[in-house]
Design a protein around this motif. Structure first.
Motif, PDB file in Angstrom:
ATOM      1  N   LYS A 154       0.812  -1.224   0.000  1.00 49.53           N
ATOM      2  CA  LYS A 154       0.000   0.000   0.000  1.00 49.53           C
ATOM      3  C   LYS A 154       0.844   1.273   0.000  1.00 49.53           C
ATOM      4  O   LYS A 154       0.392   2.318  -0.436  1.00 49.53           O
ATOM      5  N   VAL A 155       2.059   1.207   0.484  1.00 49.16           N
ATOM      6  CA  VAL A 155       2.921   2.379   0.603  1.00 49.16           C
ATOM      7  C   VAL A 155       3.475   2.745  -0.771  1.00 49.16           C
ATOM      8  O   VAL A 155       3.886   1.878  -1.537  1.00 49.16           O
ATOM      9  N   SER A 156       3.471   4.035  -1.077  1.00 42.36           N
ATOM     10  CA  SER A 156       3.988   4.463  -2.379  1.00 42.36           C
ATOM     11  C   SER A 156       5.415   4.999  -2.296  1.00 42.36           C
ATOM     12  O   SER A 156       6.110   5.050  -3.297  1.00 42.36           O
ATOM     13  N   LEU A 157       5.839   5.406  -1.080  1.00 36.35           N
ATOM     14  CA  LEU A 157       7.176   5.974  -0.930  1.00 36.35           C
ATOM     15  C   LEU A 157       7.740   5.641   0.441  1.00 36.35           C
ATOM     16  O   LEU A 157       7.090   5.870   1.459  1.00 36.35           O
ATOM     17  N   VAL A 158       8.938   5.082   0.442  1.00 40.41           N
ATOM     18  CA  VAL A 158       9.741   4.950   1.658  1.00 40.41           C
ATOM     19  C   VAL A 158      10.878   5.939   1.477  1.00 40.41           C
ATOM     20  O   VAL A 158      11.632   5.859   0.505  1.00 40.41           O
ATOM     21  N   ILE A 159      10.972   6.906   2.399  1.00 44.71           N
ATOM     22  CA  ILE A 159      11.992   7.952   2.294  1.00 44.71           C
ATOM     23  C   ILE A 159      12.679   8.068   3.636  1.00 44.71           C
ATOM     24  O   ILE A 159      12.021   8.067   4.678  1.00 44.71           O
ATOM     25  N   SER A 160      14.023   8.141   3.629  1.00 47.44           N
ATOM     26  CA  SER A 160      14.701   8.180   4.918  1.00 47.44           C
ATOM     27  C   SER A 160      16.159   8.599   4.815  1.00 47.44           C
ATOM     28  O   SER A 160      16.821   8.347   3.822  1.00 47.44           O
ATOM     29  N   ASN A 161      16.597   9.231   5.882  1.00 43.74           N
ATOM     30  CA  ASN A 161      18.010   9.447   6.150  1.00 43.74           C
ATOM     31  C   ASN A 161      18.299   8.579   7.375  1.00 43.74           C
ATOM     32  O   ASN A 161      18.202   9.040   8.495  1.00 43.74           O
ATOM     33  N   PRO A 162      18.594   7.294   7.144  1.00 42.22           N
ATOM     34  CA  PRO A 162      18.754   6.353   8.257  1.00 42.22           C
ATOM     35  C   PRO A 162      20.031   6.608   9.042  1.00 42.22           C
ATOM     36  O   PRO A 162      20.878   7.409   8.634  1.00 42.22           O
ATOM     37  N   PRO A 163      20.188   5.909  10.166  1.00 36.31           N
ATOM     38  CA  PRO A 163      21.454   6.024  10.894  1.00 36.31           C
ATOM     39  C   PRO A 163      22.605   5.631   9.981  1.00 36.31           C
ATOM     40  O   PRO A 163      22.530   4.625   9.279  1.00 36.31           O
ATOM     41  N   LEU A 221      12.074  -4.882   3.981  1.00 35.83           N
ATOM     42  CA  LEU A 221      10.788  -4.338   4.421  1.00 35.83           C
ATOM     43  C   LEU A 221      10.231  -3.327   3.427  1.00 35.83           C
ATOM     44  O   LEU A 221       9.009  -3.248   3.241  1.00 35.83           O
ATOM     45  N   SER A 222      11.096  -2.577   2.785  1.00 37.01           N
ATOM     46  CA  SER A 222      10.628  -1.646   1.755  1.00 37.01           C
ATOM     47  C   SER A 222       9.952  -2.418   0.634  1.00 37.01           C
ATOM     48  O   SER A 222       8.881  -2.039   0.160  1.00 37.01           O
ATOM     49  N   SER A 223      10.558  -3.508   0.216  1.00 34.63           N
ATOM     50  CA  SER A 223       9.967  -4.323  -0.832  1.00 34.63           C
ATOM     51  C   SER A 223       8.607  -4.883  -0.407  1.00 34.63           C
ATOM     52  O   SER A 223       7.683  -4.955  -1.205  1.00 34.63           O
ATOM     53  N   GLU A 224       8.481  -5.232   0.858  1.00 34.59           N
ATOM     54  CA  GLU A 224       7.217  -5.790   1.352  1.00 34.59           C
ATOM     55  C   GLU A 224       6.099  -4.754   1.385  1.00 34.59           C
ATOM     56  O   GLU A 224       4.969  -5.063   1.030  1.00 34.59           O
ATOM     57  N   VAL A 225       6.390  -3.537   1.829  1.00 36.18           N
ATOM     58  CA  VAL A 225       5.312  -2.553   2.016  1.00 36.18           C
ATOM     59  C   VAL A 225       5.028  -1.721   0.775  1.00 36.18           C
ATOM     60  O   VAL A 225       3.933  -1.183   0.634  1.00 36.18           O
ATOM     61  N   LEU A 226       5.999  -1.600  -0.138  1.00 33.77           N
ATOM     62  CA  LEU A 226       5.789  -0.764  -1.324  1.00 33.77           C
ATOM     63  C   LEU A 226       4.833  -1.408  -2.310  1.00 33.77           C
ATOM     64  O   LEU A 226       4.882  -2.613  -2.552  1.00 33.77           O
ATOM     65  N   ARG A 227       4.002  -0.582  -2.918  1.00 28.29           N
ATOM     66  CA  ARG A 227       3.137  -1.037  -4.003  1.00 28.29           C
ATOM     67  C   ARG A 227       3.956  -0.999  -5.301  1.00 28.29           C
ATOM     68  O   ARG A 227       4.988  -0.317  -5.371  1.00 28.29           O
ATOM     69  N   PRO A 228       3.510  -1.692  -6.328  1.00 24.67           N
ATOM     70  CA  PRO A 228       4.225  -1.622  -7.607  1.00 24.67           C
ATOM     71  C   PRO A 228       4.339  -0.164  -8.079  1.00 24.67           C
ATOM     72  O   PRO A 228       3.373   0.598  -8.017  1.00 24.67           O
ATOM     73  N   VAL A 288      23.181   8.779  -2.238  1.00 27.60           N
ATOM     74  CA  VAL A 288      21.739   8.944  -2.251  1.00 27.60           C
ATOM     75  C   VAL A 288      21.240   8.024  -3.345  1.00 27.60           C
ATOM     76  O   VAL A 288      21.740   8.055  -4.470  1.00 27.60           O
ATOM     77  N   GLU A 289      20.271   7.174  -2.998  1.00 24.08           N
ATOM     78  CA  GLU A 289      19.804   6.168  -3.938  1.00 24.08           C
ATOM     79  C   GLU A 289      18.286   6.202  -4.067  1.00 24.08           C
ATOM     80  O   GLU A 289      17.579   6.482  -3.103  1.00 24.08           O
ATOM     81  N   VAL A 290      17.818   5.890  -5.266  1.00 20.65           N
ATOM     82  CA  VAL A 290      16.395   5.767  -5.545  1.00 20.65           C
ATOM     83  C   VAL A 290      16.162   4.410  -6.186  1.00 20.65           C
ATOM     84  O   VAL A 290      16.760   4.090  -7.223  1.00 20.65           O
ATOM     85  N   TYR A 291      15.330   3.599  -5.531  1.00 19.96           N
ATOM     86  CA  TYR A 291      14.916   2.306  -6.064  1.00 19.96           C
ATOM     87  C   TYR A 291      13.436   2.380  -6.399  1.00 19.96           C
ATOM     88  O   TYR A 291      12.691   3.129  -5.772  1.00 19.96           O
ATOM     89  N   ARG A 292      13.009   1.592  -7.359  1.00 15.12           N
ATOM     90  CA  ARG A 292      11.580   1.508  -7.702  1.00 15.12           C
ATOM     91  C   ARG A 292      11.143   0.055  -7.600  1.00 15.12           C
ATOM     92  O   ARG A 292      11.841  -0.856  -8.041  1.00 15.12           O
ATOM     93  N   LYS A 293       9.954  -0.128  -7.027  1.00 13.89           N
ATOM     94  CA  LYS A 293       9.379  -1.472  -6.870  1.00 13.89           C
ATOM     95  C   LYS A 293       8.747  -1.901  -8.187  1.00 13.89           C
ATOM     96  O   LYS A 293       7.983  -1.166  -8.782  1.00 13.89           O
ATOM     97  N   ARG A 294       9.085  -3.086  -8.634  1.00 13.96           N
ATOM     98  CA  ARG A 294       8.506  -3.653  -9.865  1.00 13.96           C
ATOM     99  C   ARG A 294       7.147  -4.238  -9.590  1.00 13.96           C
ATOM    100  O   ARG A 294       6.817  -4.674  -8.556  1.00 13.96           O
TER     101      ARG A 294
END
Length: 185
Positions: A107-116, A136-143, A179-185
């Motif tokens: 259901k999530v469309s964007l995971v955005i973070s400046n992690p530790p 976890l990003s792969s699990e919660v992100l929508r295509p 800085v990286e940007v991934y997209r869920k297939r």
């Protein structure tokens, strides 16, 4: 430029995001209609506020293990006065997604973070932390959903559903990260 209404306090939070970095991540993320956004390490919530200020956000979800940082994050988000965006904040480890009702799978469309990044906040197993972030990003992100974050490691997602779209080096005061940007297939 950062929103001057935010309650940003670097003296209170060990590892608060820098406002220009938060704005950069938000702009790299772009926008989709009816966004549901999660920051797994929300801290001062600057990334959530910046992305919500761009508009089109239905809901933001912030998690952080530091209750004090989370309280400041909630104040920051409220100070931004973003109309029409629901916000939920949870003091918990980001890996506890099953306990967070808003983080429905797909259901999530964007995971955005400046992690530790392992410098100001020590993390015993950085590789494990980032492997869990990818999983976890792969699990919660929508295509079509995106993962936009700062990566201090030379670690990439091994999940075939996450495709790297953009990567560039950034100097965070003598500490080079990507800085990286991934997209869920």
């Amino acid at each position: 430029s950062p929103n001057p209404r935010l309650y940003y306090r670097t003296d209170v939070i060990n590892a608060a995001s820098h406002p220009p970095l938060a704005a950069c991540l938000a702009r790299l993320a772009g926008r989709m209609p009816h966004e549901i956004v999660w920051d797994p390490f929300c801290g001062s919530a600057l990334e959530l506020a910046e992305v919500a200020l761009m508009g089109g956000i239905d809901q933001v979800i912030g998690t952080d293990i530091d209750p004090e940082a989370l309280a400041i994050g909630q104040k920051n988000f409220a100070a931004a006065k973003i109309a029409g965006t629901k916000a939920a904040f949870y003091a918990c480890d980001f890996r506890d997604v099953a306990k967070i009702p808003e983080l429905d799978r797909g259901k999530v469309s964007l995971v955005i973070s400046n992690p530790p990044l392992g410098r100001r906040v020590r993390v015993p197993n950085m590789h494990g932390l980032f492997a869990d972030l990818f999983r976890l990003s792969s699990e919660v992100l929508r295509p079509g959903g995106r993962l936009v974050f700062v990566n201090p490691l030379r670690l990439e997602s091994t999940d075939p559903t996450l495709r790297l779209e953009t990567r560039f080096a950034v100097d965070l005061g003598g500490y080079e990260c990507r800085v990286e940007v991934y997209r869920k297939r």
